[in-house]
Design an enzyme around this catalytic site. Structure first.
Site, PDB file in Angstrom:
ATOM      1  N   ASP A 199      -0.393   4.383   0.892  1.00 28.91           N
ATOM      2  CA  ASP A 199      -0.813   5.467   1.712  1.00 28.91           C
ATOM      3  C   ASP A 199      -0.249   5.462   3.073  1.00 28.91           C
ATOM      4  O   ASP A 199       0.401   4.275   3.094  1.00 28.91           O
ATOM      5  CB  ASP A 199      -2.246   5.510   1.891  1.00 28.91           C
ATOM      6  CG  ASP A 199      -2.723   4.222   2.468  1.00 28.91           C
ATOM      7  OD1 ASP A 199      -2.335   3.124   2.122  1.00 28.91           O
ATOM      8  OD2 ASP A 199      -3.811   4.270   3.450  1.00 28.91           O
ATOM      9  N   GLU A 201      -5.059   1.642   2.413  1.00 30.92           N
ATOM     10  CA  GLU A 201      -5.155   0.599   3.258  1.00 30.92           C
ATOM     11  C   GLU A 201      -5.034   0.919   4.801  1.00 30.92           C
ATOM     12  O   GLU A 201      -5.791   0.208   5.606  1.00 30.92           O
ATOM     13  CB  GLU A 201      -3.711  -0.055   3.042  1.00 30.92           C
ATOM     14  CG  GLU A 201      -3.612  -1.606   3.730  1.00 30.92           C
ATOM     15  CD  GLU A 201      -3.142  -1.246   5.380  1.00 30.92           C
ATOM     16  OE1 GLU A 201      -3.390  -2.416   6.212  1.00 30.92           O
ATOM     17  OE2 GLU A 201      -2.514  -0.348   5.677  1.00 30.92           O
ATOM     18  N   GLU A 202      -4.672   2.306   5.194  1.00 28.70           N
ATOM     19  CA  GLU A 202      -4.458   2.494   6.620  1.00 28.70           C
ATOM     20  C   GLU A 202      -5.864   2.749   7.161  1.00 28.70           C
ATOM     21  O   GLU A 202      -6.040   2.901   8.368  1.00 28.70           O
ATOM     22  CB  GLU A 202      -3.665   3.661   6.430  1.00 28.70           C
ATOM     23  CG  GLU A 202      -2.162   3.409   6.320  1.00 28.70           C
ATOM     24  CD  GLU A 202      -1.574   2.502   7.429  1.00 28.70           C
ATOM     25  OE1 GLU A 202      -2.214   2.078   8.292  1.00 28.70           O
ATOM     26  OE2 GLU A 202      -0.180   2.219   7.353  1.00 28.70           O
ATOM     27  N   ASP A 221       6.446   1.229   6.902  1.00 31.63           N
ATOM     28  CA  ASP A 221       4.763   0.941   6.609  1.00 31.63           C
ATOM     29  C   ASP A 221       4.387   1.859   5.664  1.00 31.63           C
ATOM     30  O   ASP A 221       3.684   3.014   6.100  1.00 31.63           O
ATOM     31  CB  ASP A 221       4.092   0.894   7.919  1.00 31.63           C
ATOM     32  CG  ASP A 221       2.931   0.437   7.619  1.00 31.63           C
ATOM     33  OD1 ASP A 221       2.498  -0.181   6.847  1.00 31.63           O
ATOM     34  OD2 ASP A 221       1.844   0.576   8.698  1.00 31.63           O
ATOM     35  N   GLU A 265       4.169  -5.868   4.214  1.00 26.16           N
ATOM     36  CA  GLU A 265       4.050  -5.032   5.370  1.00 26.16           C
ATOM     37  C   GLU A 265       5.262  -5.580   6.411  1.00 26.16           C
ATOM     38  O   GLU A 265       6.051  -6.395   6.075  1.00 26.16           O
ATOM     39  CB  GLU A 265       2.806  -5.568   6.223  1.00 26.16           C
ATOM     40  CG  GLU A 265       1.453  -5.446   5.569  1.00 26.16           C
ATOM     41  CD  GLU A 265       0.872  -4.012   5.685  1.00 26.16           C
ATOM     42  OE1 GLU A 265       1.791  -3.079   6.372  1.00 26.16           O
ATOM     43  OE2 GLU A 265      -0.044  -3.517   5.136  1.00 26.16           O
ATOM     44  N   HIS A 269       0.903  -1.365  -0.087  1.00 28.89           N
ATOM     45  CA  HIS A 269      -0.049   0.000   0.079  1.00 28.89           C
ATOM     46  C   HIS A 269       0.779   1.252  -0.042  1.00 28.89           C
ATOM     47  O   HIS A 269       1.972   1.314   0.345  1.00 28.89           O
ATOM     48  CB  HIS A 269      -1.079  -0.031   1.149  1.00 28.89           C
ATOM     49  CG  HIS A 269      -0.479   0.205   2.648  1.00 28.89           C
ATOM     50  ND1 HIS A 269      -0.049   1.561   3.079  1.00 28.89           N
ATOM     51  CD2 HIS A 269      -0.093  -0.742   3.313  1.00 28.89           C
ATOM     52  CE1 HIS A 269       0.457   1.156   4.384  1.00 28.89           C
ATOM     53  NE2 HIS A 269       0.514  -0.223   4.506  1.00 28.89           N
TER      54      HIS A 269
END
Length: 386
Positions: free
Chosen positions: A86, A148-149, A114, A172, A84
């Site tokens: 974001d 995703e967050e 992350d 991740e 991801h």
């Protein structure tokens, strides 16, 4: 010559960290383009010279994905690699969050761990294949996913496209250990209703904060009961956490409302709807008038069997590159992987530690990014097992 080097990893990751892609996390967003647009434009510029197919997926006015496609030796279901793009906000260290810095082997910055380290490792693996002329046995999809967050709407958009997937790796921070199980999550608000009165005559009112305290106690007791009933060798038990609380209107009045925000982490084997209903039932027994608001987030758990051939294949590859001490593990957090796992075996795997994710001075070891890129490359070239 391989492009999977520390220098190249540092360059790409630093450039990605320097591009803010902060998820508004349900707060007002005033941007004129999706949060992820600048990162997507960077990726397009990086990969265009290789002639790969790239498609922007419009998720919403706020978010979008980029899907990169590499052909394989054979047609058919694809290997999905997803990271991801974001990040969470960096309001507690805005002076340096988006100015990447390197100290020794560590690169610091928001998203360094992350999840731009995983994205960097995936890019290095893909570019190395393209430059060497190596062709994977299956088509490869590299999904740079948005949102995703907060809402996981990026992976939901990809899922709705109905693309046939054979196996999936989701980047991740796992310290290079393949994750086969993680918890699902359900988040919602509970409002306790009371009756206002002057604070000099509290007996004339009904203090909603007192009711909220009772609800917190009930949630704690329910969590303890669940943890006795749901155990796993790879995961801790279910958790019910109150993450925010707001009650009262003015200082000199009995509060007539108090709202709790609840984060419910659910292990594999617990159905989200049934788990939520059980909490509602426990709270209803307290005798307070309460309102359970619609969930803001609901994501399933990941439960890939540890003995699945893909899990064992990836484990062997990780051990070759990162050491024999690597084991299949579980994780308490949630990821996009759970949205694909009902269609194909899915694993979570990437460089960095969850301990620094979302934190001030978030960082990742660049050597681990390089090792991860080599792991990803081998997975991409590995023949699927029956």
């Amino acid at each position: 010559m391989s492009v999977i080097t520390r220098e190249r990893a540092e360059q790409i990751l630093a450039e990605l960290v320097a591009i803010p892609s902060v998820n508004p996390m349900d707060r007002p967003y005033t941007g004129t383009v999706p949060v992820e647009r600048a990162v997507i434009e960077y990726l397009e510029a990086l990969l265009t010279p290789y002639g790969v197919a790239m498609t922007r997926q419009a998720v919403s006015a706020t978010h979008e994905n980029l899907l990169v496609t590499l052909p394989g030796e054979a047609s058919g279901p694809a290997t999905l690699f997803e990271a991801h793009i974001d990040t969470v906000p960096a309001e507690d260290w805005p002076d340096r969050a988006f100015t990447p810095r390197v100290e020794g082997d560590r690169l610091y910055g928001r998203g360094a761990c992350d999840d731009k380290a995983s994205l960097t490792a995936m890019l290095l693996a893909v570019i190395d294949l393209l430059e060497s002329g190596s062709r994977p046995p299956q088509p490869v999809l590299l999904l740079a996913a948005g949102d995703e967050e907060h809402g996981q709407s990026g992976i939901a958009c990809f899922r709705e496209a109905g693309i046939d997937i054979a196996r999936g790796i989701f980047g991740e921070p796992t310290n290079l250990a393949p994750i086969v199980q993680h918890k699902g999550v359900l988040r919602w608000d509970i409002t306790v209703h009371g009756k206002s009165a002057h604070s000099s005559r509290p007996e004339l009112g009904l203090n909603a904060i007192d009711g909220a305290v009772a609800v917190i106690g009930a949630l704690r007791a329910h969590q303890e009961a669940l943890q006795r009933d749901y155990t796993s060798p790879l995961l801790t038990g279910p958790t019910l956490t109150v993450t925010m609380i707001h009650g009262g209107r003015i200082r000199n009045a009995v509060p007539d409302e108090c709202t709790l925000s609840v984060d419910f982490r659910v292990p594999p084997g617990m159905a989200l709807e049934a788990a939520h209903a059980a909490v509602v039932d426990q709270v209803s027994r307290l005798g307070w008038q309460v309102t359970h608001h619609p969930p803001q987030a609901a994501a399933p758990a990941l439960n890939t069997p540890p003995d699945h051939p893909f899990a064992q294949q990836v484990l062997a590859i990780c051990q070759r590159h990162a050491g024999s001490g690597i084991r299949l593990e579980g994780a308490p957090y949630g990821t996009d992987a759970a949205w694909i796992a009902d269609r194909a075996p899915a694993l979570v795997l990437g460089p960095g530690s969850i301990a620094t994710a979302h934190a001030v001075d978030e960082h990742v070891d660049l050597n681990e990014v390089v090792t991860c890129a080599r792991i990803y490359r081998e997975i991409l070239l590995a023949n699927p097992l029956p």
